[in-house]
Design an enzyme around this catalytic site. Structure first.
Site, PDB file in Angstrom:
ATOM      1  N   GLU A 275       0.838  -1.208   0.000  1.00  0.00           N
ATOM      2  CA  GLU A 275       0.000   0.000   0.000  1.00  0.00           C
ATOM      3  C   GLU A 275       0.867   1.250   0.000  1.00  0.00           C
ATOM      4  O   GLU A 275       1.832   1.340   0.764  1.00  0.00           O
ATOM      5  CB  GLU A 275      -0.848   0.059   1.279  1.00  0.00           C
ATOM      6  CG  GLU A 275      -1.894  -1.006   1.414  1.00  0.00           C
ATOM      7  CD  GLU A 275      -2.769  -0.783   2.651  1.00  0.00           C
ATOM      8  OE1 GLU A 275      -3.724  -1.538   2.814  1.00  0.00           O
ATOM      9  OE2 GLU A 275      -2.487   0.134   3.459  1.00  0.00           O
ATOM     10  N   ARG A 292      -1.789 -11.012   2.661  1.00  0.00           N
ATOM     11  CA  ARG A 292      -2.957 -11.875   2.461  1.00  0.00           C
ATOM     12  C   ARG A 292      -3.589 -11.568   1.106  1.00  0.00           C
ATOM     13  O   ARG A 292      -3.214 -10.586   0.466  1.00  0.00           O
ATOM     14  CB  ARG A 292      -4.002 -11.569   3.545  1.00  0.00           C
ATOM     15  CG  ARG A 292      -4.480 -10.119   3.468  1.00  0.00           C
ATOM     16  CD  ARG A 292      -5.679  -9.805   4.323  1.00  0.00           C
ATOM     17  NE  ARG A 292      -6.195  -8.476   4.054  1.00  0.00           N
ATOM     18  CZ  ARG A 292      -5.737  -7.340   4.563  1.00  0.00           C
ATOM     19  NH1 ARG A 292      -4.710  -7.359   5.389  1.00  0.00           N
ATOM     20  NH2 ARG A 292      -6.262  -6.179   4.244  1.00  0.00           N
TER      21      ARG A 292
END
Ligand code: MV4
Length: 445
Positions: A275, A292
């Site tokens: 991110e 994940r």
């Protein structure tokens, strides 16, 4: 080759994993709480095991119950989905210790990204841009004040055990520091049992753009382009898309290289997401890495025509990836359809779906575990499903989304559909002119 995978999750992601397993010829085991007895993931799996009471701690978060279910069914791997135990290094370790492959990264990799200061230090060493800030944990209010004076207000205080926006405090001037420092520390201690906090320069009105990556067990890493997740409300994503309307070929190349460096720094294995915050001048900064599969993985799947769950399973089985990066070939948008009342502060609206019509047609994908008569339990997140549209251009994907949303009928519970219908008609959204502050000023009519 895995023969049988236990899916340690529920709802649409459990169904999503079951579907890919079917295509790969792998048997599946569903687990369910007593509140999920009538869920589709239970019906679609080859076997199903009840693992306890409705409360997550008694079922989907209960490692002993999950391990017992895996052992009695002879599963040789566990897919954790997202949420629940997906980023719990202890669970990954226990699975591997029992000879059951955790489909995801190693416990060490999860750990190294779980502590945000450690992650940031790793990124600095690897040459990945991070937000300017103090080094390490804050030791006192005085240190916080002098640090903030040096880099200039506004600054942001974050919990090192945090992530996803929990326990953050923005500080605009010196007089606010003492209170912000104390509340951030107390909140961190209460939420994470770890009161470590750190400081960064506050990036105003940033976009949230994340890069999907994949790495195999032999050190090959590739990126699979970006998702723009700036349409959020109180750190809950509502809409995601790929490509980002803010993206350029040059920025994608730079962010892709940075994301691969980030993953490479921890020899990352599995699919994952890096991110970034992106400011108005297209400077980008590492924020966190999710180890994940994410809710919004579908928009990436649609723009590069690629099954990310299949890739994740193949990597866990020891397959090699090619190492080539992927560039979006079209445009995909995802709207999260939640059982929430958008006219009432998005308050959860669990209950029975009395009537249902899911949209379809060209360019429409619906990932959902619900059916007419299904009861949305109050114990878990309120997602009913994800509506994804795919088209050659962003404008067409928005038009298809508006059409699909208009076809969607869900009776018995309140949903986020009216919100999405208005968003798809919003001029600023349509022009791609938005950032993470967009929904603060959005008024539902
Ligand atoms: C920031 C920031 C501005 N400056 N850090 C929110 C979630 C967590 N992962 C980090 N977050 C932010 N960190 C600096 N130095 C603004 C946010 C932020 C945000 C980020 C992505 C999407 C939505 C957001 C909403 C509010 C704040």
């Amino acid at each position: 080759m895995f023969k049988k995978i236990l899916i340690a999750n529920r709802g649409e992601i459990a169904l999503r994993v079951i579907r890919t397993c079917r295509e790969m010829g792998i048997k599946t085991v569903a687990v369910y709480s007593t509140a999920d007895r009538d869920s589709l993931h239970v019906k679609f799996a080859d076997e199903a095991v009840c693992i306890g009471k409705p409360q997550s701690a008694e079922s989907y978060l209960n490692i002993a119950h999950l391990m017992a279910a895996a052992e009695i069914t002879n599963a040789d791997a566990v897919h954790p989905g997202y949420g629940f135990l997906a980023e719990n290094p202890k669970f990954a370790q226990i699975c591997n210790d029992h000879g059951i492959k955790f489909i995801g990264p190693t416990p060490d990799m999860i750990n190294s990204m779980g502590d945000k200061i450690t992650a940031k230090e790793t990124m600095i060493k690897a040459g990945v841009p991070v937000v300017p800030g103090g080094e390490g944990l804050l030791q006192s209010v005085d240190e916080a004040k002098s640090l903030a004076k040096n880099m200039g207000y506004p600054v942001i205080i974050k919990a090192t055990a945090g992530g996803g926006g929990k326990g953050m405090r923005i500080v605009w001037e010196d007089t606010e520091m003492e209170k912000a420092y104390d509340t951030a520390k107390l909140e961190a201690a209460a939420s994470f049992k770890n009161d470590g906090i750190y400081m960064e320069k506050y990036v105003e009105e940033p976009r949230h753009i994340e890069i999907q990556i994949a790495g195999d067990q032999y050190g090959t890493i590739c990126h699979l382009s970006e998702r723009d997740c700036s349409i959020q409300r109180r750190h809950q994503k509502l809409v995601e898309e790929s490509p980002s309307p803010f993206m350029t070929d040059e920025l994608r190349y730079k962010m892709g290289e940075a994301a691969k460096k980030a993953a490479g720094a921890i020899n990352y294995e599995s699919v994952g997401t890096v991110e970034f915050l992106v400011d108005k001048d297209r400077n980008f900064y590492f924020m966190e890495m999710n180890t994940r599969i994410q809710v919004e993985h579908c928009v990436t799947e649609e723009v590069i025509n690629f099954d990310l769950i299949k890739e994740q399973i193949k990597i866990a089985m020891g397959d090699r990836i090619s190492g080539a990066d992927y560039i979006p070939m079209n445009h995909a948008i995802e709207c999260r359809i939640n059982a929430e009342d958008p006219y009432n502060d998005f308050r959860p609206s669990p209950g029975r779906i009395t009537s249902l019509n899911q949209p379809g047609g060209h360019g429409v994908r619906v990932d959902s575990h619900v059916y007419a008569g299904y009861v949305i339990p109050p114990y878990y997140d309120s997602m009913i499903g994800k509506l994804i549209t795919i088209a050659q251009t962003r404008q067409e994907a928005i038009q298809t989304m508006y059409r699909a949303l208009s076809e969607y009928v869900i009776e018995g519970v309140k949903t986020t559909i009216p919100f999405h219908l208005q968003l798809m008609q919003d001029e600023r959204f349509r022009s791609g002119d938005f950032n993470t502050k967009f929904l603060d000023r959005f008024e539902l009519k």
